[in-house]
Design a protein around this motif. Structure first.
Motif, short mmCIF file in Angstrom:
data_model
loop_
_atom_site.label_atom_id
_atom_site.label_comp_id
_atom_site.label_asym_id
_atom_site.label_seq_id
_atom_site.Cartn_x
_atom_site.Cartn_y
_atom_site.Cartn_z
N SER A 12 11.39 9.95 10.85
CA SER A 12 10.68 9.37 9.69
C SER A 12 9.17 9.42 9.89
O SER A 12 8.42 9.45 8.92
CB SER A 12 11.14 7.93 9.44
N LEU A 13 8.73 9.41 11.16
CA LEU A 13 7.29 9.45 11.42
C LEU A 13 6.78 10.88 11.62
O LEU A 13 5.69 11.21 11.17
CB LEU A 13 6.93 8.59 12.65
N THR A 14 7.59 11.72 12.29
CA THR A 14 7.09 13.08 12.53
C THR A 14 7.24 13.96 11.29
O THR A 14 6.42 14.83 11.04
CB THR A 14 7.85 13.75 13.71
N ASP A 15 8.31 13.73 10.51
CA ASP A 15 8.52 14.55 9.33
C ASP A 15 9.00 13.67 8.17
O ASP A 15 10.18 13.73 7.76
CB ASP A 15 9.56 15.65 9.64
N PRO A 16 8.09 12.84 7.64
CA PRO A 16 8.51 11.91 6.58
C PRO A 16 9.10 12.63 5.37
O PRO A 16 10.01 12.11 4.73
CB PRO A 16 7.23 11.16 6.20
N ALA A 17 8.61 13.84 5.11
CA ALA A 17 9.12 14.55 3.92
C ALA A 17 10.60 14.89 4.12
O ALA A 17 11.41 14.76 3.19
CB ALA A 17 8.30 15.81 3.67
N ALA A 18 10.96 15.31 5.33
CA ALA A 18 12.36 15.65 5.59
C ALA A 18 13.22 14.38 5.52
O ALA A 18 14.29 14.36 4.89
CB ALA A 18 12.50 16.29 6.97
N PHE A 19 12.72 13.31 6.14
CA PHE A 19 13.51 12.07 6.21
C PHE A 19 13.76 11.50 4.82
O PHE A 19 14.89 11.23 4.43
CB PHE A 19 12.78 11.05 7.09
N TRP A 20 12.66 11.33 4.05
CA TRP A 20 12.81 10.67 2.74
C TRP A 20 13.35 11.63 1.68
O TRP A 20 13.97 11.20 0.70
CB TRP A 20 11.50 10.01 2.33
N GLY A 21 13.11 12.92 1.89
CA GLY A 21 13.68 13.91 0.97
C GLY A 21 15.20 13.84 1.02
O GLY A 21 15.88 13.90 0.00
N LEU A 449 2.18 4.64 4.34
CA LEU A 449 3.32 3.73 4.32
C LEU A 449 4.50 4.47 3.69
O LEU A 449 4.32 5.38 2.90
CB LEU A 449 2.99 2.49 3.50
N PRO A 450 5.72 4.06 4.04
CA PRO A 450 6.90 4.73 3.49
C PRO A 450 7.04 4.49 1.98
O PRO A 450 6.34 3.65 1.41
CB PRO A 450 8.05 4.09 4.26
N PRO A 451 7.96 5.21 1.32
CA PRO A 451 8.16 5.00 -0.12
C PRO A 451 8.59 3.57 -0.44
O PRO A 451 9.16 2.89 0.41
CB PRO A 451 9.29 5.99 -0.47
N GLY A 452 8.30 3.14 -1.68
CA GLY A 452 8.72 1.81 -2.11
C GLY A 452 7.71 0.73 -1.79
O GLY A 452 7.87 -0.42 -2.20
N THR A 453 6.67 1.08 -1.05
CA THR A 453 5.62 0.12 -0.73
C THR A 453 4.54 0.20 -1.80
O THR A 453 4.57 1.08 -2.65
CB THR A 453 5.01 0.44 0.64
N LEU A 454 3.56 -0.69 -1.72
CA LEU A 454 2.59 -0.73 -2.83
C LEU A 454 1.67 0.49 -2.81
O LEU A 454 1.05 0.77 -1.79
CB LEU A 454 1.76 -2.03 -2.80
N PRO A 455 1.62 1.26 -3.92
CA PRO A 455 0.66 2.36 -3.96
C PRO A 455 -0.75 1.84 -4.21
O PRO A 455 -1.73 2.49 -3.83
CB PRO A 455 1.15 3.22 -5.12
N THR A 456 -0.87 0.67 -4.86
CA THR A 456 -2.19 0.08 -5.13
C THR A 456 -1.97 -1.32 -5.72
O THR A 456 -0.84 -1.80 -5.79
CB THR A 456 -3.00 0.97 -6.12
N LEU A 457 -3.07 -1.99 -6.11
CA LEU A 457 -2.98 -3.25 -6.85
C LEU A 457 -3.27 -2.93 -8.32
O LEU A 457 -4.05 -2.03 -8.62
CB LEU A 457 -4.00 -4.26 -6.32
N TRP A 458 -2.66 -3.70 -9.21
CA TRP A 458 -2.76 -3.41 -10.64
C TRP A 458 -4.23 -3.42 -11.09
O TRP A 458 -4.92 -4.44 -10.93
CB TRP A 458 -1.95 -4.44 -11.43
N ASN A 459 -4.67 -2.29 -11.59
CA ASN A 459 -6.04 -2.14 -12.09
C ASN A 459 -7.09 -2.55 -11.07
O ASN A 459 -8.16 -3.05 -11.45
CB ASN A 459 -6.26 -2.98 -13.36
N ALA A 460 -6.80 -2.41 -9.78
CA ALA A 460 -7.75 -2.90 -8.78
C ALA A 460 -7.68 -2.05 -7.51
O ALA A 460 -7.41 -2.56 -6.42
CB ALA A 460 -7.46 -4.38 -8.47
N ASP A 461 -7.97 -0.74 -7.66
CA ASP A 461 -7.94 0.14 -6.49
C ASP A 461 -8.92 -0.34 -5.41
O ASP A 461 -8.62 -0.26 -4.21
CB ASP A 461 -8.33 1.57 -6.89
N ASP A 462 -10.09 -0.83 -5.83
CA ASP A 462 -11.09 -1.25 -4.85
C ASP A 462 -10.60 -2.46 -4.06
O ASP A 462 -10.78 -2.54 -2.85
CB ASP A 462 -12.42 -1.61 -5.53
N ARG A 463 -9.99 -3.41 -4.79
CA ARG A 463 -9.48 -4.60 -4.10
C ARG A 463 -8.35 -4.21 -3.14
O ARG A 463 -8.22 -4.77 -2.05
CB ARG A 463 -8.99 -5.63 -5.13
N PHE A 464 -7.57 -3.23 -3.54
CA PHE A 464 -6.48 -2.74 -2.69
C PHE A 464 -7.06 -2.21 -1.37
O PHE A 464 -6.62 -2.59 -0.28
CB PHE A 464 -5.73 -1.63 -3.43
#
Ligand code: COA
Ligand code: AMP
Length: 631
Positions: A12-21, A449-464
């Motif tokens: 999952s760390l060396t090849d996240p695309a293979a793992f999550w794919g 971070l792996p999938p399903g985690t927060l991509p950002t905060l709502w309307n607040a990329d800077d705060r993220f």
């Protein structure tokens, strides 16, 4: 499998695309993704770009189409009303399609926000899934928050529609939600076009003509709505959580990564199979409720339990065992505080003996540090593995756990075991350098971070960026401190910010201070979390009064307590404050909350080198002694 965990974690760390794919093959896609991980714009990462799906289809319709329509999707068990309701996947499909139609009739389309303010009734899940069905973005607000908190969320999310129940039920009292909603809309600057109100017989709400629509009528008039395909990266929901100020953070969850990750955790972390019953005793208003009352179990084709009650008092400390035994539940997930409550009422487990729990396999705990006493007690009573796991609203699923579906490790008391596949947990010191195993530091997770985690905060990329990414470049700051031992076991010790954890609920002391500072007699204030045997922590306020205030201190304290309850809500559990002459501070004016907390919790403390006036600490100690705290 001997090395299943190591193999999965390492891949999952060396090849996240293979793992999550590979994990993504378990989800139905309308259009397959172009790329598993888009890392072209760090520190922002996106999963399954180019892919299209519908989360409601995967959680509901898919199971009906696979011939499992008669399987139970939801068991609603309400010891408070003494009722139960069972809903099959076929029925859930019909309910969500109709309610999606009702939302569409009110103008809700893809990307619109819908706030959901509901207690533990199946309709809360129906409303969430109906939003997902339309590609609308839901934001569930916990029922224990007051009107002002609801208004803050309405202003930030700008919903087109609010869906609410007329009331919620706490033991011995009915909480009228409708007046709270009306008040929230009155004070909010954003006004929703419509409110859809589920009238509960315990207390119906008064409807506002032209704005409010009755749930039953709306559904009766609606045509069932199909699932609308959305991009994997489109938001599924916003869930507000406490930050260090009164302005909560809107954690965003996407559709694709979320579906993939949650479906994967059901087997890997919880070791449950489709068709089994899975119970998370939490509330839909919290992240545990989103991930493991609603989406996780349903995506996996499990039956989920919606429980309207408390671990004790509804009617007794045997309620959990009754529910587990009656619905043949193999896995329970709750907060340690629930077990401390049961242990307090029934230390010798007398209620346990009354129920057949032979099918019960595993207890999972999260939401706060699981103290060794509680774990040991639960192990001795239940005679099954008790698995602590660590996660946050932001992460949506566990950062560290004993992944029972991959490979079981021996439990070490005080540790939520090892980093779950997808998570690269490190411990850094003040100079942002990694420390040796066993040494305490800031717990951070290497990006992406792996999938399903927060991509950002709502309307607040800077705060993220500022809240999570700036301090340790290349890492996500969890806000927790702890260590990782030689064998890779993670230990989570404490928060590094002003967030406290009361009964598994995450609260901001800063938000409470903002309320207290508005009291006309208060010149200065501080709130800390002090140890509580049952709830883990309880907030305690320190009030410095303005010169010339002659009112009795008890009166000011009572008013202050009322203000916090009315502004933030009963969930703040703010019941105690003391008046002091002054607050201890550093020379630069920072209040020494950590030192005050150590004094209150009977811990040894060092006189901070930067303290401005050391004489203030004995004054604090004395004030704490008067209310039975401090040594
Ligand atoms: N709507 C309105 N009010 C609510 C509410 C809701 N949905 N949920 C809680 N409240 C109120 C409670 O009635 C209580 O009010 P009070 O001060 O008048 O008694 C107050 O908010 C504080 O609630 P809580 O801290 O939960 O205390 P409690 O005494 O009601 O219950 C526990 C304590 C331990 C039994 C309960 O918190 C629990 O079961 N927790 C474990 C499960 C859980 O929810 N975990 C969350 C994350 S996994
Ligand atoms: P919340 O976002 O409300 O789920 O709260 C997340 C916070 O709760 C974390 O940052 C931790 O401080 C705490 N927490 C959650 N689970 C655990 C755990 N298993 N052990 C220790 N702390 C935990």
């Amino acid at each position: 499998m001997a090395n299943a965990y190591d193999e999965a974690h390492s891949l999952s760390l060396t090849d996240p695309a293979a793992f999550w794919g590979k994990a993504a093959e378990d989800i139905d896609w309308v259009k397959r993704w172009d790329k598993v991980l888009d890392d072209s714009n760090p520190p922002f990462y996106r999963w399954f770009v180019g892919g299209e799906l519908n989360t409601c289809h995967n959680a509901v319709d898919r199971h009906v189409e696979a011939g499992n329509g008669e399987r139970l999707a939801i068991i609603h068990d309400s010891p408070i009303t003494g009722t139960q309701r069972k809903i099959t996947f076929a029925e859930l499909k019909q309910l969500t399609a109709s309610f999606a139609g009702a939302l569409a009739d009110q103008g809700v389309t893809k990307g619109d926000r819908v706030i959901i303010y509901m207690p533990m009734v199946p309709e809360a899940l129906v409303a969430m899934l109906a939003c997902a069905r339309l590609g609308a973005v839901h934001s569930v607000v916990f029922g224990g928050f007051a009107a002002n908190e609801l208004a803050t969320r309405i202003n930030d999310a700008k919903p087109k529609v609010v869906v609410a129940a007329s009331c919620g039920l706490e033991p011995g009292r009915v909480i009228a939600y409708k007046p709270l909603l009306d008040e929230a809309i009155r004070v909010a600057t954003h006004k929703p076009d419509r409110c859809i109100i589920l009238q509960r017989e315990q207390k119906t709400g008064e409807m506002t003509a032209g704005r409010d629509v009755d749930w039953a009528e709306a559904v009766a008039n609606a045509r069932p709505h199909d699932c609308v395909p959305v991009k994997a990266t489109d938001p599924l929901y916003i869930l507000y959580t406490s930050g260090t100020t009164g302005q909560p953070k809107g954690v965003v969850r996407d559709n694709g990564g979320h579906a993939v990750a949650l479906k994967w955790t059901m087997k890997a972390v919880y070791n449950v199979e489709p068709g089994e019953v899975y119970w998370a005793a939490s509330d839909v208003g919290w992240v545990v409720g989103h991930s493991y009352i609603c989406y996780g179990p349903l995506l996996h084709g499990c039956t989920t339990v919606v429980f309207e009650g408390k671990p004790v008092g509804t009617p007794d400390a045997g309620t959990f065992w009754r529910v587990i035994s009656e619905h043949k539940i193999p896995v329970l997930f709750t907060a340690p505080t629930a077990f401390r409550a049961i242990k307090k009422e029934d230390p010798n487990g007398e209620f346990l003996g009354k129920y057949d729990l032979s099918h019960f396999r595993t207890l999972y705990l999260a939401g706060e540090r699981a103290d060794p006493n509680t774990i040991t007690w639960a192990q001795n009573q239940l005679k099954v593995p008790v698995i602590d796991h660590w996660w946050q609203t932001e992460t949506g699923w566990a950062i560290a756990a004993n992944c029972m579906g991959l490979q079981e490790f021996p439990v070490k008391l005080g540790s939520p075991t090892k980093a779950v596949p997808g998570w690269d947990v490190r411990t850094l010191d003040e100079n942002k350098q990694e420390v040796e195993p066993g040494q305490i530091g800031a717990l951070v997770c290497k990006l992406p971070l792996p999938p399903g985690t927060l991509p950002t905060l709502w309307n607040a990329d800077d705060r993220f960026r500022q809240a999570y990414l700036d301090e340790y470049p290349g890492y996500y700051k969890t806000g927790d401190a702890g260590f990782v031992d030689e064998e890779g076991y993670v230990y989570v010790m404490t928060r590094t910010d002003d967030i406290i954890n009361v009964a598994g609920h995450r609260l901001s002391t800063g938000a409470m201070e903002e309320v207290l500072a508005n009291h006309p007699d208060v010149a200065e204030c501080a709130v800390i979390g002090v140890h509580d045997d049952m709830k883990g922590q309880m907030p305690l306020g320190f009030l410095v009064l303005k010169a010339g205030v002659t009112k009795p201190h008890t009166e000011v304290v009572a008013e202050a307590v009322k203000m916090v309850r009315e502004t933030i809500g009963p969930v703040a559990a703010f019941k105690q404050a003391i008046v002091v002459g002054r607050l201890p501070k550093t020379r630069s004016g920072k209040i020494l909350r950590g030192t005050m907390q150590k004094i209150a919790d009977h811990q040894d403390y060092k006189m901070p080198a930067t303290i401005d006036d050391p004489d203030i600490l004995p004054e604090i100690e004395e004030a704490l002694l008067e209310i039975g705290l401090a040594k």
